[in-house]
Design an enzyme around this catalytic site. Structure first.
Site, mmCIF file in Angstrom:
data_model
loop_
_atom_site.group_PDB
_atom_site.id
_atom_site.type_symbol
_atom_site.label_atom_id
_atom_site.label_comp_id
_atom_site.label_asym_id
_atom_site.label_seq_id
_atom_site.Cartn_x
_atom_site.Cartn_y
_atom_site.Cartn_z
ATOM 1 N N SER A 97 0.873 -1.184 0.000
ATOM 2 C CA SER A 97 0.000 0.000 0.000
ATOM 3 C C SER A 97 0.907 1.231 0.000
ATOM 4 O O SER A 97 2.055 1.155 0.471
ATOM 5 C CB SER A 97 -0.855 0.007 1.270
ATOM 6 O OG SER A 97 -1.466 1.271 1.451
ATOM 7 N N TYR A 112 -0.807 -1.027 10.434
ATOM 8 C CA TYR A 112 -1.125 -1.277 9.019
ATOM 9 C C TYR A 112 0.012 -0.779 8.120
ATOM 10 O O TYR A 112 0.546 -1.530 7.303
ATOM 11 C CB TYR A 112 -2.442 -0.585 8.631
ATOM 12 C CG TYR A 112 -2.829 -0.849 7.195
ATOM 13 C CD1 TYR A 112 -3.454 -2.025 6.830
ATOM 14 C CD2 TYR A 112 -2.537 0.080 6.192
ATOM 15 C CE1 TYR A 112 -3.791 -2.289 5.517
ATOM 16 C CE2 TYR A 112 -2.873 -0.170 4.866
ATOM 17 C CZ TYR A 112 -3.503 -1.358 4.535
ATOM 18 O OH TYR A 112 -3.819 -1.624 3.220
HETATM 19 N N1 LIG Z 1 -8.841 -0.867 -0.721
HETATM 20 C C1 LIG Z 1 -7.835 -0.056 -0.495
HETATM 21 O O1 LIG Z 1 -8.004 1.185 -0.421
HETATM 22 C C2 LIG Z 1 -6.426 -0.603 -0.384
HETATM 23 C C3 LIG Z 1 -5.369 0.292 -0.515
HETATM 24 C C4 LIG Z 1 -4.070 -0.169 -0.441
HETATM 25 C C5 LIG Z 1 -3.834 -1.518 -0.235
HETATM 26 N N2 LIG Z 1 -4.879 -2.370 -0.091
HETATM 27 C C6 LIG Z 1 -4.560 -3.791 0.145
HETATM 28 O O2 LIG Z 1 -5.137 -4.564 -0.889
HETATM 29 C C7 LIG Z 1 -5.381 -5.882 -0.425
HETATM 30 C C8 LIG Z 1 -6.791 -6.292 -0.799
HETATM 31 O O3 LIG Z 1 -7.697 -5.426 -0.150
HETATM 32 P P1 LIG Z 1 -9.106 -5.022 -0.765
HETATM 33 O O4 LIG Z 1 -9.183 -3.553 -0.716
HETATM 34 O O5 LIG Z 1 -9.349 -5.715 -2.046
HETATM 35 O O6 LIG Z 1 -10.054 -5.589 0.405
HETATM 36 P P2 LIG Z 1 -11.433 -6.406 0.364
HETATM 37 O O7 LIG Z 1 -12.303 -5.950 -0.739
HETATM 38 O O8 LIG Z 1 -11.952 -6.312 1.763
HETATM 39 O O9 LIG Z 1 -10.971 -7.913 0.075
HETATM 40 C C9 LIG Z 1 -10.161 -8.604 0.993
HETATM 41 C C10 LIG Z 1 -9.988 -10.052 0.534
HETATM 42 O O10 LIG Z 1 -9.100 -10.703 1.455
HETATM 43 C C11 LIG Z 1 -9.721 -11.891 1.953
HETATM 44 N N3 LIG Z 1 -9.246 -12.089 3.324
HETATM 45 C C12 LIG Z 1 -9.309 -11.225 4.372
HETATM 46 N N4 LIG Z 1 -8.796 -11.786 5.463
HETATM 47 C C13 LIG Z 1 -8.383 -13.029 5.117
HETATM 48 C C14 LIG Z 1 -7.793 -14.112 5.816
HETATM 49 N N5 LIG Z 1 -7.538 -14.045 7.143
HETATM 50 N N6 LIG Z 1 -7.488 -15.254 5.151
HETATM 51 C C15 LIG Z 1 -7.770 -15.359 3.827
HETATM 52 N N7 LIG Z 1 -8.334 -14.367 3.115
HETATM 53 C C16 LIG Z 1 -8.657 -13.228 3.745
HETATM 54 C C17 LIG Z 1 -11.234 -11.635 1.830
HETATM 55 O O11 LIG Z 1 -12.011 -12.794 1.666
HETATM 56 P P3 LIG Z 1 -12.718 -13.634 2.877
HETATM 57 O O12 LIG Z 1 -13.367 -12.629 3.768
HETATM 58 O O13 LIG Z 1 -13.640 -14.593 2.205
HETATM 59 O O14 LIG Z 1 -11.587 -14.363 3.540
HETATM 60 C C18 LIG Z 1 -11.275 -10.840 0.522
HETATM 61 O O15 LIG Z 1 -11.268 -11.725 -0.577
HETATM 62 C C19 LIG Z 1 -5.108 -5.862 1.086
HETATM 63 O O16 LIG Z 1 -3.841 -6.424 1.342
HETATM 64 C C20 LIG Z 1 -5.118 -4.380 1.432
HETATM 65 O O17 LIG Z 1 -4.313 -4.093 2.550
HETATM 66 C C21 LIG Z 1 -6.176 -1.955 -0.171
#
Ligand SMILES: NC(=O)c1ccc[n+]([C@@H]2O[C@H](COP(=O)([O-])OP(=O)(O)OC[C@H]3O[C@@H](n4cnc5c(N)ncnc54)[C@H](OP(=O)(O)O)[C@@H]3O)[C@@H](O)[C@H]2O)c1
Length: 257
Positions: free
Chosen positions: A138, A148
């Protein structure tokens, strides 16, 4: 057949990786905790793109979950060519407002799982002399932002360090640093997003397209949007004390309003 394993494949950025890689003809191994959602997604991607999509239910906050994915990555019979370590989450609140147990779970998913899965994948890839790993970090890695931001800074340092160590083996590693992306992330954490300006939001599909272009170009760090590239340039020149005052609060403290 080229196979990609994506953690956190059911929603947001992981689901966007799954859509794009399926369209590109990859076979997929989809990892997350929600089996029903994984199965629906596998069926949809199979029907739309004619690819094989395997479901692997695993909670990466647990020993059993990490071990199950390590074992799949170590398979010599069904090798994985591209690993996307994407699963992750946010905790609402600042330090001491979040329980220590939740902070430790974050380190398990964001750091320990990423370390162990990268290790399992690259050991097998090195024998085949080819492969790729994308570790989703991130832009929070570059600013003071609690556990985080610290966990994502670890992902960046770890990935770039391993990329250097494995240079010449045919394996590419890249840390992907998105800004704010419209996914389920903030809603799941109960974080409000009203104070995040509209221009800061990125689209997950465009983000993934840019990330894969960067991986193909051999980059070890991808900040895939001109807005955030410019912003990170400013961040580099801003005193950390001033930076912390702004970034430690944005999108972390408040619930939905
Ligand atoms: N959205 C943002 O603004 C943003 C910005 C920078 C970086 N990121 C990073 O991008 C990545 C994806 O985030 P996202 O924004 O796409 O979030 P999201 O829409 O909430 O999706 C998160 C995914 O991770 C899975 N997950 C969560 N905890 C888990 C666990 N303990 N074991 C296995 N799977 C797990 C969830 O599925 P289940 O609940 O079915 O397990 C879901 O498929 C993360 O690493 C986040 O830190 C996000």
């Amino acid at each position: 057949m080229t196979t990609a394993l994506i953690t956190g494949a059911t929603a947001g950025i992981g689901a966007a990786f799954a859509r794009r890689l399926a369209a590109d003809g990859y076979s997929l191994v989809l990892v997350a905790r929600d089996t029903k959602r994984l199965r629906e997604q596998a069926t949809e991607l199979h029907d739309r793109h004619g690819i094989e999509a395997e479901v692997l239910t695993a909670d990466l906050a647990t020993e059993d979950g990490i071990t199950a994915v390590e074992e799949r990555l170590a398979s010599r019979r069904d090798p994985v060519d591209l690993l996307v370590n994407n699963a992750g989450f946010g905790n609402k609140g600042q330090f001491l407002e979040v329980s220590l147990a939740d902070e430790l779970t974050m380190l398990k998913v964001h750091c320990e799982a990423v370390l162990r899965l990268t290790s399992a994948a690259t050991a097998a890839m090195r024998e085949r002399r080819r492969g790729g790993v994308v570790n989703v970090a991130s832009v929070a890695a570059f600013v003071p932002r609690g556990t985080y931001g610290a966990s994502k800074a670890w992902v960046v340092q770890f990935t770039q360090g391993v990329a250097r160590d494995l240079a010449g083996t045919g394996i590419r590693l890249m840390a992907l640093c998105p800004g704010f992306v419209r996914t389920e992330f903030h809603q799941r954490a109960g974080m409000g997003t009203d104070n995040i300006p509209k221009w800061m939001w990125l689209d997950a599909d465009k983000l993934v397209a840019a990330a894969l272009t960067d991986l193909a170009r051999g980059k070890t760090l991808s900040i895939p949007d001109p807005r955030y590239k410019a912003l990170m340039g400013v961040v580099k020149m801003t005193p950390r004390a001033l930076l912390g005052g702004v970034t430690s609060r944005t999108g972390r403290k408040y619930g939905p309003r």
